[in-house]
Design an enzyme around this catalytic site. Sequence first.
Site, PDB file in Angstrom:
ATOM      1  CG  HIS A 168     -20.772  -0.627 -36.526  1.00  0.00           C
ATOM      2  ND1 HIS A 168     -21.909  -1.011 -37.551  1.00  0.00           N
ATOM      3  CD2 HIS A 168     -19.762  -0.413 -37.075  1.00  0.00           C
ATOM      4  CE1 HIS A 168     -21.026  -0.947 -38.474  1.00  0.00           C
ATOM      5  NE2 HIS A 168     -19.734  -0.679 -38.441  1.00  0.00           N
ATOM      6  CE  LYS A 215     -17.849  -8.344 -41.648  1.00  0.00           C
ATOM      7  NZ  LYS A 215     -17.791  -7.110 -42.383  1.00  0.00           N
ATOM      8  N   GLY A 243     -13.028  -4.295 -34.772  1.00  0.00           N
ATOM      9  CA  GLY A 243     -13.615  -5.936 -34.873  1.00  0.00           C
ATOM     10  C   GLY A 243     -12.595  -6.652 -35.809  1.00  0.00           C
ATOM     11  CD  GLU A 302     -26.408  -5.750 -30.765  1.00  0.00           C
ATOM     12  OE1 GLU A 302     -25.811  -5.364 -29.610  1.00  0.00           O
ATOM     13  OE2 GLU A 302     -27.204  -4.944 -31.181  1.00  0.00           O
ATOM     14  CB  SER A 318     -21.324  -6.823 -42.965  1.00  0.00           C
ATOM     15  OG  SER A 318     -21.056  -6.022 -44.077  1.00  0.00           O
ATOM     16  CB  SER A 319     -22.630  -1.408 -43.355  1.00  0.00           C
ATOM     17  OG  SER A 319     -22.287  -1.208 -41.886  1.00  0.00           O
TER      18      SER A 319
HETATM   19  P1  AMP Z   1     -17.009  -0.660 -40.469  1.00  0.00           P
HETATM   20  O1  AMP Z   1     -18.126   0.550 -40.443  1.00  0.00           O
HETATM   21  O2  AMP Z   1     -17.417  -1.618 -41.374  1.00  0.00           O
HETATM   22  O3  AMP Z   1     -15.748   0.212 -41.159  1.00  0.00           O
HETATM   23  O4  AMP Z   1     -16.638  -0.993 -39.357  1.00  0.00           O
HETATM   24  C1  AMP Z   1     -16.227  -0.215 -38.123  1.00  0.00           C
HETATM   25  C2  AMP Z   1     -15.743  -0.865 -37.050  1.00  0.00           C
HETATM   26  O5  AMP Z   1     -16.607  -2.124 -36.456  1.00  0.00           O
HETATM   27  C3  AMP Z   1     -14.453  -2.147 -37.663  1.00  0.00           C
HETATM   28  O6  AMP Z   1     -13.432  -2.092 -36.705  1.00  0.00           O
HETATM   29  C4  AMP Z   1     -15.090  -3.308 -37.771  1.00  0.00           C
HETATM   30  O7  AMP Z   1     -14.079  -4.338 -37.704  1.00  0.00           O
HETATM   31  C5  AMP Z   1     -16.277  -3.188 -36.926  1.00  0.00           C
HETATM   32  N1  AMP Z   1     -17.105  -4.336 -37.126  1.00  0.00           N
HETATM   33  C6  AMP Z   1     -17.841  -4.522 -38.195  1.00  0.00           C
HETATM   34  N2  AMP Z   1     -18.573  -5.582 -38.404  1.00  0.00           N
HETATM   35  C7  AMP Z   1     -18.323  -6.345 -37.336  1.00  0.00           C
HETATM   36  C8  AMP Z   1     -19.018  -7.519 -36.516  1.00  0.00           C
HETATM   37  N3  AMP Z   1     -19.939  -7.952 -37.304  1.00  0.00           N
HETATM   38  N4  AMP Z   1     -18.294  -7.845 -35.393  1.00  0.00           N
HETATM   39  C9  AMP Z   1     -17.607  -6.838 -34.796  1.00  0.00           C
HETATM   40  N5  AMP Z   1     -17.023  -5.655 -35.156  1.00  0.00           N
HETATM   41  C10 AMP Z   1     -17.396  -5.601 -36.370  1.00  0.00           C
END
Ligand code: AMP
Length: 282
Positions: free
Chosen positions: A37, A149, A147, A35, A185-186
């Site tokens: 992403h 985050k 994000g 959610e 988080s993934s």
């Molecule tokens: P990642 O796939 O973990 O590299 O994240 C891709 C993008 O999604 C990055 O900009 C993260 O900061 C964002 N993101 C990941 N988790 C969250 C979250 N819980 N809330 C908002 N954005 C997120």
Amino acid sequence: MKLITTVSEMKETSKILCKQDKKIGFVPTMGFLHEGHLTLIREARKECDIVIISVFVNPLQFGVNEDYDSYPRDVERDQELAKSAGADYFFAPTVSEMYPKEMLTTMQVTKLSDVLCGAKRVGHFDGVATVVMKLLHIVSPDNMYMGIKDAQQVAVLQRMIEDFNVDTKVIPIEIVREESGLAMSSRNKYLTEQELQEAPILYKVLKQARQSIEDGVRSREDILRFIKEELLPLHAEIDYIEILSYPDLEILDTLQGQIIIALAVKFPNARLIDNVIVQIEE
Ligand code: AMP
């Protein structure tokens, strides 16, 4: 939604969209979408004509003993989710497509990478900046949605864009959380039932720390000590707990201005990060 797997097709598509004067919103991710992403995609959808999401687990940003091989992947499911959130293009290149040759030229992040995750994951932000610089050249977006985050990542990439006069605006998006307060988080996939019970304490204690600042506490040491004590019962190793100015990421003797309270903990199979950003009015 169209799937694109080659750099040449993505570049060609972006070029045509730019010529048509379309406003492009870009959401770079490593996939296994949740959610958080999808919120970035929806925000891009609201503000842009075209939404492009990339899914690429970037080997350059993982250290040798980190979880590159076990990082969760499910590109088919990701495509369905991205489509349902309103993405127009899904760019999913292979590693050899992104890096056909050894990279002899890479980005080097200084200062902003000396703290928090950058200090613990040496070379991580160089890898992030390198892949995002490549992606920005391939996609040529007007806006890039990221994000908070990963607040340090936002600060690093915002600065990289300024340093290199890139014509892309970074749009930071609030952290999306589970009902328990746990930041999505993934990597949460790898938490056990017991760890899922424990992990919401991270945000709980961050909120308490934020409240104590709002109540007038200004001692960095006192707040750090409080957080550390609250996290003692966790069956996880504390990687860091830190309070810094944001987005400059400098240590402040007296807390003032905009600050970030950030932490990272390592459960046996997943390293989790979380933060709150507080504006101190005085
Ligand atoms: P990642 O796939 O973990 O590299 O994240 C891709 C993008 O999604 C990055 O900009 C993260 O900061 C964002 N993101 C990941 N988790 C969250 C979250 N819980 N809330 C908002 N954005 C997120």
